[in-house]
Design an enzyme around this catalytic site. Structure first.
Site, mmCIF file in Angstrom:
data_model
loop_
_atom_site.group_PDB
_atom_site.id
_atom_site.type_symbol
_atom_site.label_atom_id
_atom_site.label_comp_id
_atom_site.label_asym_id
_atom_site.label_seq_id
_atom_site.Cartn_x
_atom_site.Cartn_y
_atom_site.Cartn_z
ATOM 1 N N GLY A 112 -23.856 0.183 -9.949
ATOM 2 C CA GLY A 112 -22.732 -0.688 -10.291
ATOM 3 C C GLY A 112 -23.178 -2.131 -10.373
ATOM 4 N N GLY A 114 -23.728 -4.890 -8.357
ATOM 5 C CA GLY A 114 -24.836 -5.459 -7.578
ATOM 6 C C GLY A 114 -26.150 -4.806 -7.963
ATOM 7 N N ILE A 136 -16.582 3.757 -9.479
ATOM 8 C CA ILE A 136 -15.168 4.163 -9.584
ATOM 9 C C ILE A 136 -14.304 2.969 -9.979
ATOM 10 C CG2 ILE A 136 -15.421 5.989 -7.846
ATOM 11 C CD1 ILE A 136 -13.793 4.084 -5.926
ATOM 12 N N ASP A 137 -14.865 1.752 -9.876
ATOM 13 C CA ASP A 137 -14.050 0.558 -10.117
ATOM 14 C C ASP A 137 -13.872 0.229 -11.604
ATOM 15 O OD1 ASP A 137 -13.861 0.147 -7.354
ATOM 16 O OD2 ASP A 137 -15.696 -1.036 -7.304
ATOM 17 N N GLY A 180 -10.665 -1.189 -4.786
ATOM 18 C CA GLY A 180 -10.796 -2.249 -5.786
ATOM 19 C C GLY A 180 -10.598 -3.590 -5.106
ATOM 20 N N GLU A 232 -7.081 -2.940 -2.877
ATOM 21 C CA GLU A 232 -7.680 -3.503 -1.650
ATOM 22 C C GLU A 232 -7.724 -5.029 -1.712
ATOM 23 O OE1 GLU A 232 -11.500 -1.609 -2.128
ATOM 24 O OE2 GLU A 232 -11.259 -0.554 -0.235
ATOM 25 N N ARG A 276 5.685 2.594 5.266
ATOM 26 C CA ARG A 276 4.474 3.283 5.723
ATOM 27 C C ARG A 276 3.316 2.946 4.773
ATOM 28 N NH1 ARG A 276 7.033 3.972 9.628
ATOM 29 N NH2 ARG A 276 7.470 5.894 10.780
ATOM 30 N N GLN A 284 -11.453 8.716 -2.547
ATOM 31 C CA GLN A 284 -11.428 8.356 -3.973
ATOM 32 C C GLN A 284 -12.802 8.460 -4.625
ATOM 33 O OE1 GLN A 284 -8.476 4.768 -4.439
ATOM 34 N NE2 GLN A 284 -9.067 4.915 -2.305
ATOM 35 N N ARG A 285 -13.848 8.455 -3.814
ATOM 36 C CA ARG A 285 -15.207 8.574 -4.371
ATOM 37 C C ARG A 285 -15.740 10.003 -4.229
ATOM 38 N NH1 ARG A 285 -17.677 3.291 -1.955
ATOM 39 N NH2 ARG A 285 -19.178 4.695 -1.011
HETATM 40 O O1 F6P Z 1 -17.592 -0.219 -5.512
HETATM 41 C C1 F6P Z 1 -17.070 0.993 -5.111
HETATM 42 C C2 F6P Z 1 -16.211 0.864 -3.887
HETATM 43 O O2 F6P Z 1 -15.724 2.144 -3.569
HETATM 44 C C3 F6P Z 1 -15.066 -0.137 -3.975
HETATM 45 O O3 F6P Z 1 -13.956 0.313 -4.698
HETATM 46 C C4 F6P Z 1 -14.765 -0.350 -2.530
HETATM 47 O O4 F6P Z 1 -14.093 -1.556 -2.352
HETATM 48 C C5 F6P Z 1 -16.142 -0.340 -1.917
HETATM 49 O O5 F6P Z 1 -16.964 0.400 -2.796
HETATM 50 C C6 F6P Z 1 -16.229 0.268 -0.555
HETATM 51 O O6 F6P Z 1 -17.537 0.097 -0.084
HETATM 52 P P1 F6P Z 1 -18.218 0.905 1.106
HETATM 53 O O7 F6P Z 1 -18.424 2.310 0.644
HETATM 54 O O8 F6P Z 1 -19.477 0.199 1.337
HETATM 55 O O9 F6P Z 1 -17.250 0.873 2.253
#
Ligand code: F6P
Length: 358
Positions: A112, A114, A136-137, A180, A232, A276, A284-285
């Site tokens: 991604g 970075g 995923i972003d 995100g 997020e 809530r 999500q990943r």
């Molecule tokens: O870049 C992918 C991502 O899942 C972002 O959507 C999320 O903010 C971040 O990585 C979470 O990072 P980590 O897995 O390091 O907690």
């Protein structure tokens, strides 16, 4: 001999294996010379410390639908790339040494934002790099789509959809926090796909009173519940006006686990309604890539593999206007693709009554 190094870097996503499979099958099917595939373990760490496995075509068989990554991954932040590690190892030099020691012809990097900056750095240092857009972003500049995005949309939409029934039973306001931090593609798509009433994304700062207006209007219209999809990195108009320094200070002393809880507390306080928060987080990943991603991964993997065969280096495989093509890494590294608040998809969501809290 064609010697190809490969690594997956940064947060994982569902179609990493499917993409690597596409790359490797293409190389093995089309190379006129024998091929060696060096799979580096845990992203750039494997390249820095020379940790790799020599892989064969069999390693890439039967993984089309498997989530995660057979190589493992890690985050080696770009901003620390020029800092020596705890043992004084110069990371960039170490990566170059591994590359040259193994006499690699090129490196295939799935990453991604970075990770692409580091890929570009390695390319500037003279290594042959082919990059593929993972996340995923869906926030990589220079491509309409990244692999992993649609699978995450699927998971996130299912989470929001499941909340609908319980929200209705209890007559509650529900916030579902979607990944995100900087961009809102995932909450935007998942929110639309699952019928969220309000979608809050970083690109469109919200006004909490506007969010409450939606809840109260739904109340008046007889809806028992309201679903709010919150990124997020959602930010209020008030906070968006703060300087970067002051906003950082706010987050350092933050009394909530995340912005969703701050929004929930504000709604409870101002309306007396029961709110809530649900955070699907890393689900999500996870899991299998959806068919869209398997096809997309296969297509960009094939084009990436062909670039290796054709010795076209220094590019990222990209998807633009329904064509899989390539873009110079130097043009995309370090840039983010944001949701345009004026874009058609946002306007269309507004037309059907979705609020962005602005
Ligand atoms: O870049 C992918 C991502 O899942 C972002 O959507 C999320 O903010 C971040 O990585 C979470 O990072 P980590 O897995 O390091 O907690």
């Amino acid at each position: 001999m064609l010697r190809v190094g490969m690594l997956t870097s940064g947060g994982d996503c569902q179609a990493l294996n499917a993409t690597m499979r596409g790359v490797v099958k293409t190389i093995l099917n089309n190379s006129k010379e024998p091929v060696e595939i060096y799979g580096f373990e845990d992203g750039y760490k494997g390249l820095i410390y020379g940790q790799f496995r020599l892989l064969t075509g069999d390693d890439f068989s039967g993984i089309l639908s498997h989530g995660g990554t057979i190589l493992g991954t890690s985050r080696v932040p770009f901003k620390t790339i020029d800092e020596p590690d705890e043992n004084g190892v110069n990371k960039v030099e170490a990566m170059k040494q591994t590359y040259h020691k193994l006499r690699l012809n090129c490196l295939v990097i799935l990453g991604g934002n970075g990770s692409l900056k580091t890929a570009n750095r390695l390319s500037e240092e003279g290594l042959n790099v082919v990059a593929l857009p993972k996340t995923i972003d869906n926030d990589i500049y220079g491509t309409d789509m990244t692999f992993g995005f649609h699978s995450a949309v699927n998971v996130a939409s299912n989470a929001i959809e499941c909340i609908h029934t319980t929200a209705n039973s209890h007559g509650r306001v529900f916030i579902v926090e979607i990944m995100g931090h900087k961009v809102g593609w995932l909450p935007l798509y998942a929110g639309i796909a699952s019928g969220a009433d309000v979608i809050l994304i970083p690109e469109i700062p919200y006004d909490i009173d506007k969010v409450i207006d939606v809840i109260e209007e739904r109340d008046r219209n007889g809806s028992r519940f309201t679903i709010i999809a919150v990124a997020e990195g959602a930010i209020s108009k008030k906070d968006a006006e703060l300087s970067k320094k002051d906003y950082k200070k706010k987050l350092t002393n933050y009394e909530f686990p995340s912005v969703s809880y701050e929004i929930a507390a504000a709604i409870e306080e101002k309306t007396g309604r029961e709110v809530r928060v649900t955070v699907p987080g890393h689900t999500q990943r996870g899991g299998s890539p959806v068919p869209y991603d398997r096809i997309f991964a296969t297509r960009i993997g094939a084009v990436g593999g062909k670039m290796v065969i054709d010795k076209e280096y220094g590019y990222m495989v990209t998807y633009l206007s329904r064509v899989v093509t390539k873009v110079p890494l130097s043009e995309v590294a370090g840039k983010l693709k944001y949701v345009d608040p004026e874009s058609d998809i946002v306007q269309e969501a507004r037309l059907i009554g979705i609020s962005f809290g602005d």
